[in-house]
Design an enzyme around this catalytic site. Structure first.
Site, PDB file in Angstrom:
ATOM      1  N   ALA A 177      -3.592  49.944  31.419  1.00 14.60           N
ATOM      2  CA  ALA A 177      -3.383  48.521  31.721  1.00 14.60           C
ATOM      3  C   ALA A 177      -3.342  48.353  33.244  1.00 14.60           C
ATOM      4  CB  ALA A 177      -2.103  47.997  31.092  1.00 14.60           C
ATOM      5  N   PHE A 178      -3.588  47.128  33.705  1.00 15.84           N
ATOM      6  CA  PHE A 178      -3.688  46.900  35.150  1.00 15.84           C
ATOM      7  C   PHE A 178      -2.372  47.147  35.881  1.00 15.84           C
ATOM      8  CE2 PHE A 178      -1.578  42.941  36.554  1.00 15.84           C
ATOM      9  CZ  PHE A 178      -1.009  42.560  35.354  1.00 15.84           C
ATOM     10  N   LYS A 179      -1.261  47.209  35.150  1.00 17.40           N
ATOM     11  CA  LYS A 179       0.034  47.386  35.810  1.00 17.40           C
ATOM     12  C   LYS A 179       0.137  48.718  36.558  1.00 17.40           C
ATOM     13  CE  LYS A 179       2.818  44.025  33.349  1.00 17.40           C
ATOM     14  NZ  LYS A 179       1.893  43.455  32.355  1.00 17.40           N
ATOM     15  N   ASP A 180      -0.738  49.671  36.233  1.00 20.31           N
ATOM     16  CA  ASP A 180      -0.751  50.922  36.990  1.00 20.31           C
ATOM     17  C   ASP A 180      -0.988  50.672  38.487  1.00 20.31           C
ATOM     18  OD1 ASP A 180      -0.293  52.726  34.858  1.00 20.31           O
ATOM     19  OD2 ASP A 180      -2.414  52.665  34.286  1.00 20.31           O
ATOM     20  N   LEU A 191       2.495  49.338  39.940  1.00 20.14           N
ATOM     21  CA  LEU A 191       3.654  50.222  39.764  1.00 20.14           C
ATOM     22  C   LEU A 191       3.449  51.598  40.380  1.00 20.14           C
ATOM     23  CD1 LEU A 191       4.770  48.860  36.337  1.00 20.14           C
ATOM     24  CD2 LEU A 191       6.197  49.016  38.380  1.00 20.14           C
TER      25      LEU A 191
END
Ligand SMILES: *Cc1c(COP(=O)(O)O)cnc(C)c1O
Length: 461
Positions: A108-111, A114
């Site tokens: 997911a793009f949250k990598d 974060l």
């Protein structure tokens, strides 16, 4: 350049302070004192995502780290991506492309945000000779991306509350199969809201911390996550047309972090035509952009669970910067009685929206339709969050000038039930996900009670 709060009282903060603090003391959100401006001609000469990041990130970190230090951090920040340059751009047709942001370790793009946060947390802890506890609740992708990003750093212990609820099995397993001594996934018998309340209490009472330890939040209001996301908007514009023409970006959103990063990139000089704010049936943002009505309703569960929110935290940054021209007193006043009372702004002020924003709310049936449509017409399998943004584009097509980039925020294999229900068969599963499916789950199970959770953290900290 320093940072201040949208509500005006917490100010003159360095990057490092903002990074470690998260939310401002006055309840507002941090924002840079001014927008740094890029030199488009310099950016045009760059090739890779990392080159772009090395140009953009130091603009925000100079109050704490010199350029050499930042480059060293960035060389080790984004790891375990399956694409060589982290991101792939897939052309749907002449006027539409998909920006695939899901090739990281948690799909997911949250990598992007974060991993950058964790790298700077670690850098700061090393410099200050301290340790930290990460404490958060997750309804989907945040928890797995936070755990994955922090697990390699021994100075950080992660405690993530996982509610019973609308999460896919793979999303849960990404957190419960990590098996590292500094990672503590906690299955809580309660809702996401119960978990969030406990996290909130934890941040005010801090009883489980050891002396001189940081307590870190990983929710989407941390400025460092926005920085990581600003980088891929510049990168996309660079790859698509060398930053020569304004693009439209269609963003599937909940908390507005990803949209705000796009807005920030345009304030820094990225050519931009329109931002399409695409939401599921949790439509507070669509009601604002269509009717000047920003009021909280109860959350409904959808097939795009990472956008199931009742309020969009990062929206306060846009309110402050775009509508209120950085008047912190006015912003404070607006948010004083929110969410008890909804927000409606001066009509003239609100009219500004049309210069930059379009919005669309898509229910589950239309989301399935959209997944089917792109699969049938273009042989392209997309996840339900991406399908929301894609549907907004096909619905608004007649009103769009120039090329449109649809942000794809998760790999479809993360949501097998949604694919099933849409009648889409795909055997494309990234290695990171297929490994997770076969691994054994290890997690503590606790009731939704502060005492039991705080004691558990204390025992394991
Ligand atoms: C978190 C998430 C979103 C929403 O991101 P915001 O920054 O809140 O707009 C969209 N899609 C996926 C897959 C997510 O994990």
């Amino acid at each position: 350049m320093l940072f201040h709060s949208t509500r005006g009282k917490d100010k003159d903060k360095t990057f490092e302070q903002v990074l470690m603090q998260g939310l401002a003391d006055d309840g507002g959100l941090f924002i840079p004192d001014n927008w740094p401006k890029v030199d488009i001609n310099k950016l045009k000469e760059l090739d890779t995502f990392l080159d772009v990041a090395k140009y953009i990130v130091p603009m925000f970190t100079q109050s704490s780290f010199d350029k050499g230090e930042v480059e060293e951090v960035l060389n080790n920040t984004w790891h375990n991506f399956s694409e060589k340059d982290l991101i792939k751009i897939f052309d749907i047709d002449e006027s539409t492309a998909i920006l695939e942001l899901f090739h990281g370790p948690t799909a997911a793009f949250k990598d992007f945000g974060l991993q950058l946060a964790a790298a700077f947390f670690n850098k700061t802890l090393q410099t200050q000779n301290k340790t930290a506890v990460v404490f958060g609740a997750t309804s989907g992708d945040t928890g797995s991306a936070a755990i994955d990003a922090c697990k390699e750093f021994d100075l950080i212990k992660s405690f993530i509350l996982i509610p019973d609820g609308n999460m896919s099995e793979i999303q849960r397993k990404q957190m419960t199969t990590v098996d590292k001594s500094n990672v503590f996934p906690i299955l809580v018998s309660g809702t996401f809201d119960d978990c969030q309340d406990i996290v909130k209490k934890g941040f005010s009472e801090r009883s489980f911390l050891r002396d001189d330890q940081y307590l870190l939040a990983v929710n989407s209001i941390n400025w460092v996550r926005i920085i990581g996301q600003i980088c891929y908007y510049f990168y996309a514009s660079l790859i698509v047309n060398k930053l020569s023409h304004p693009l439209n970006f269609s963003v599937p959103t909940g908390n507005f972090g990803n949209v705000f990063a796009c807005y920030a990139a345009s304030k820094m000089g990225m050519p931009l035509e329109k931002i399409i704010v695409a939401v599921n049936s949790n439509d507070i943002l669509d009601r604002f952009f269509k009717n000047n009505d920003y009021s909280k309703k109860t959350v409904s569960e959808t097939i795009s669970p990472s956008m199931d929110i009742s309020v969009a935290s990062n929206f306060e940054r846009l309110m402050y910067d775009f509508y209120l021209n950085r008047n912190s007193e006015a912003c404070s006043n607006l948010y004083n009685n929110f969410p008890e009372y909804g927000i409606k702004i001066d009509d003239e002020m609100w009219q500004k929206s049309v210069d930059l924003f379009m919005s669309y709310s898509i229910n589950d049936d239309s989301t399935y339709e959209s997944m089917k449509f792109y699969n049938n017409e273009y042989n392209y399998v997309m996840d339900p969050h991406t399908a929301v943004a894609a549907k907004a584009v096909s619905s608004l097509k007649d009103k769009l000038k120039n090329k449109t980039i649809i942000l794809s925020t998760a790999h479809p294999a993360k949501f097998p039930n949604a694919l099933d229900n849409a009648g889409i068969i795909s055997d494309d599963i990234p290695d990171n996900l297929s490994e997770v499916i076969s691994k054994k789950e290890v997690a503590s199970k606790l009731s939704a009670s502060e005492d039991s959770i705080f004691n558990y953290i204390k025992e394991n900290n």
